[in-house]
Design an enzyme around this catalytic site. Structure first.
Site, PDB file in Angstrom:
ATOM      1  N   HIS A  69     -23.686   0.491   0.687  1.00 43.53           N
ATOM      2  CA  HIS A  69     -22.792   1.338   0.535  1.00 43.53           C
ATOM      3  C   HIS A  69     -21.685   1.307   1.316  1.00 43.53           C
ATOM      4  O   HIS A  69     -21.338   1.979   2.028  1.00 43.53           O
ATOM      5  CB  HIS A  69     -23.577   2.624   1.069  1.00 43.53           C
ATOM      6  CG  HIS A  69     -23.027   3.834   0.660  1.00 43.53           C
ATOM      7  ND1 HIS A  69     -23.589   4.968   0.371  1.00 43.53           N
ATOM      8  CD2 HIS A  69     -21.901   4.191  -0.032  1.00 43.53           C
ATOM      9  CE1 HIS A  69     -22.793   5.881  -0.195  1.00 43.53           C
ATOM     10  NE2 HIS A  69     -21.681   5.349  -0.323  1.00 43.53           N
ATOM     11  N   ARG A 102     -23.232   7.096  -6.953  1.00 48.41           N
ATOM     12  CA  ARG A 102     -24.466   7.486  -5.863  1.00 48.41           C
ATOM     13  C   ARG A 102     -25.653   7.150  -6.387  1.00 48.41           C
ATOM     14  O   ARG A 102     -25.793   6.969  -7.704  1.00 48.41           O
ATOM     15  CB  ARG A 102     -24.519   9.158  -6.016  1.00 48.41           C
ATOM     16  CG  ARG A 102     -23.466   9.619  -5.002  1.00 48.41           C
ATOM     17  CD  ARG A 102     -23.548   9.462  -3.571  1.00 48.41           C
ATOM     18  NE  ARG A 102     -22.707  10.062  -2.620  1.00 48.41           N
ATOM     19  CZ  ARG A 102     -21.558   9.428  -2.100  1.00 48.41           C
ATOM     20  NH1 ARG A 102     -21.198   8.454  -2.644  1.00 48.41           N
ATOM     21  NH2 ARG A 102     -20.868  10.252  -1.255  1.00 48.41           N
ATOM     22  N   GLU A 122     -31.427   5.978  -0.509  1.00 47.80           N
ATOM     23  CA  GLU A 122     -30.677   5.388   0.605  1.00 47.80           C
ATOM     24  C   GLU A 122     -31.223   5.659   1.956  1.00 47.80           C
ATOM     25  O   GLU A 122     -31.448   6.855   2.231  1.00 47.80           O
ATOM     26  CB  GLU A 122     -29.222   5.454   0.582  1.00 47.80           C
ATOM     27  CG  GLU A 122     -28.279   4.532   0.201  1.00 47.80           C
ATOM     28  CD  GLU A 122     -26.998   4.755  -0.181  1.00 47.80           C
ATOM     29  OE1 GLU A 122     -26.789   4.692  -1.334  1.00 47.80           O
ATOM     30  OE2 GLU A 122     -26.099   4.960   0.737  1.00 47.80           O
ATOM     31  N   ALA A 147     -18.388   0.622  -0.425  1.00 52.60           N
ATOM     32  CA  ALA A 147     -17.338   0.673  -1.291  1.00 52.60           C
ATOM     33  C   ALA A 147     -15.898   1.091  -0.598  1.00 52.60           C
ATOM     34  O   ALA A 147     -14.834   0.629  -1.060  1.00 52.60           O
ATOM     35  CB  ALA A 147     -17.479   1.344  -2.590  1.00 52.60           C
TER      36      ALA A 147
HETATM   37  C1  DGY Z   1     -17.990   8.844  -0.140  1.00 53.54           C
HETATM   38  O1  DGY Z   1     -16.829   8.976   0.309  1.00 53.54           O
HETATM   39  O2  DGY Z   1     -18.488   9.486  -1.067  1.00 53.54           O
HETATM   40  C2  DGY Z   1     -18.227   7.233  -0.274  1.00 53.54           C
HETATM   41  O3  DGY Z   1     -19.506   7.192  -0.717  1.00 53.54           O
HETATM   42  C3  DGY Z   1     -18.223   6.539   1.156  1.00 53.54           C
HETATM   43  O4  DGY Z   1     -18.200   5.261   0.849  1.00 53.54           O
END
Ligand code: DGY
Length: 325
Positions: A286, A239, A268, A288
């Site tokens: 963001h 984060r 963000e 990932a």
């Molecule tokens: C989450 O699920 O917390 C992730 O950051 C989403 O990509």
């Protein structure tokens, strides 16, 4: 029994069909954007359950707008720092998340950032597209070595562990910082648990994998960044607020660290001024967990959690069991 449900943004299949099975009239945000605060308060009004996203700030005001009949907010994310869980628990509202299914996608992505940052892939790609390549050169795009280097894992939970285990092929020395000992990392990789200062000082790559809490906000601040080697790289797929972004920009600009691979940002979707000018940073929005399989599994889990909560059952991924008592 028909339930009043809102979904704050469209999610992939099979999420919405599953929601519609239990709540055929579910209201789904038709816009491809985050709901405004006003819209969010309106969407949750009178709902028995809400499927929300990490981009929705869910606090006492939202729960009160939903009303006393509301049973569950199912978050479409593993992280739930967007939700005031205490406020939910006080009102007997269940909160759920989507753990596990995004572990590998996120760990893979942290590696993608590590490679592209160390080997300057984005810069080199831009160079090619600009037609600047006039032939091989001994000094072109020199970057950092990876094989045999030291990897520092900040937060050795599910994702941090998966990320570290993927280093096997690169014969890296692994250090980790966590409150608990991680036997798997120690036995599989010979990893060593160290304090955060040691990890920052000794690692060639520092990868951040802690959840965002009061304790981890700005865990990586100017002081910690100042301990890194000038040849080292920072990767953040956790984060944004875990890293002091202003201090990071300073470190990148002064060259006190070699680079950063960032999937997440402190404010963000905004970036702090100056980050976009940092050539040694690879910055992505963001993404990932953004694989087709993962996002679909997250949708399935969030919808299952919602369904269970509406039916008065214990959802599989309940984060506040105290609320059910
Ligand atoms: C989450 O699920 O917390 C992730 O950051 C989403 O990509």
């Amino acid at each position: 029994m028909s339930y009043k449900v809102s979904v704050t943004r469209e999610i992939p299949d099979p999420g919405l069909p599953m929601v519609k099975e239990i709540a055929p009239d579910a209201r789904v945000n038709p816009h491809d954007r985050v709901l405004t605060r006003e819209e969010l308060l309106d969407y949750v009004k009178g709902c028995d359950g809400v499927l929300c996203l990490l981009t929705d700030p869910i606090d006492a005001e939202v729960f009160d707008a939903a009303g006393p009949q509301c049973k569950i907010f199912a978050n479409y994310a593993v992280g739930y720092n967007n939700i005031d869980v205490d406020a939910a628990t006080e009102r007997g509202i269940l909160i759920t998340n989507t753990p596990g299914v995004l572990t590998d996608a996120t760990a893979d992505h942290a590696w993608a950032l590590l490679f592209s940052t160390a080997r300057r892939i984005v810069e080199a790609d831009e160079y090619m597209r600009a037609g600047k390549f006039e032939g091989w050169g001994p000094m072109m795009f020199l970057g950092g070595d990876i094989t045999g280097k030291t990897l520092g894992i900040v937060g050795a939970g599910r994702i941090g562990t998966a990320f570290a285990l993927k280093s096997k092929g690169f014969n890296m020395k692994v250090l980790y910082y966590d409150l608990s000992r991680n036997d798997e990392l120690e036995s599989e990789l010979g990893a060593t648990k160290v304090d955060l200062d040691t990890l920052m000082e000794q690692s060639d790559y520092v990868s951040v994998h802690v959840a965002l809490t009061d304790e981890t906000t700005h865990l990586i601040d100017a002081d910690k960044l100042g301990k890194m080697k000038s040849s080292a790289y920072l990767i953040n797929t956790a984060r944004g607020p875990v890293v002091d972004e202003v201090a990071l920009i300073e470190a990148l600009k002064s060259g006190s660290i070699a680079g950063a691979g960032l999937d997440v940002f402190e404010d963000e979707p905004e970036m702090k001024p100056g980050l976009a000018d940092c050539k040694t940073a690879v910055i992505v929005p963001h993404i990932a967990s953004a694989t087709i399989w993962t996002r679909s599994k997250m949708a399935e889990m969030a919808a299952s959690n919602l369904t269970a909560g509406l039916k008065g059952e214990t959802p599989p991924n309940l984060v506040n069991p105290e609320a059910a008592k």
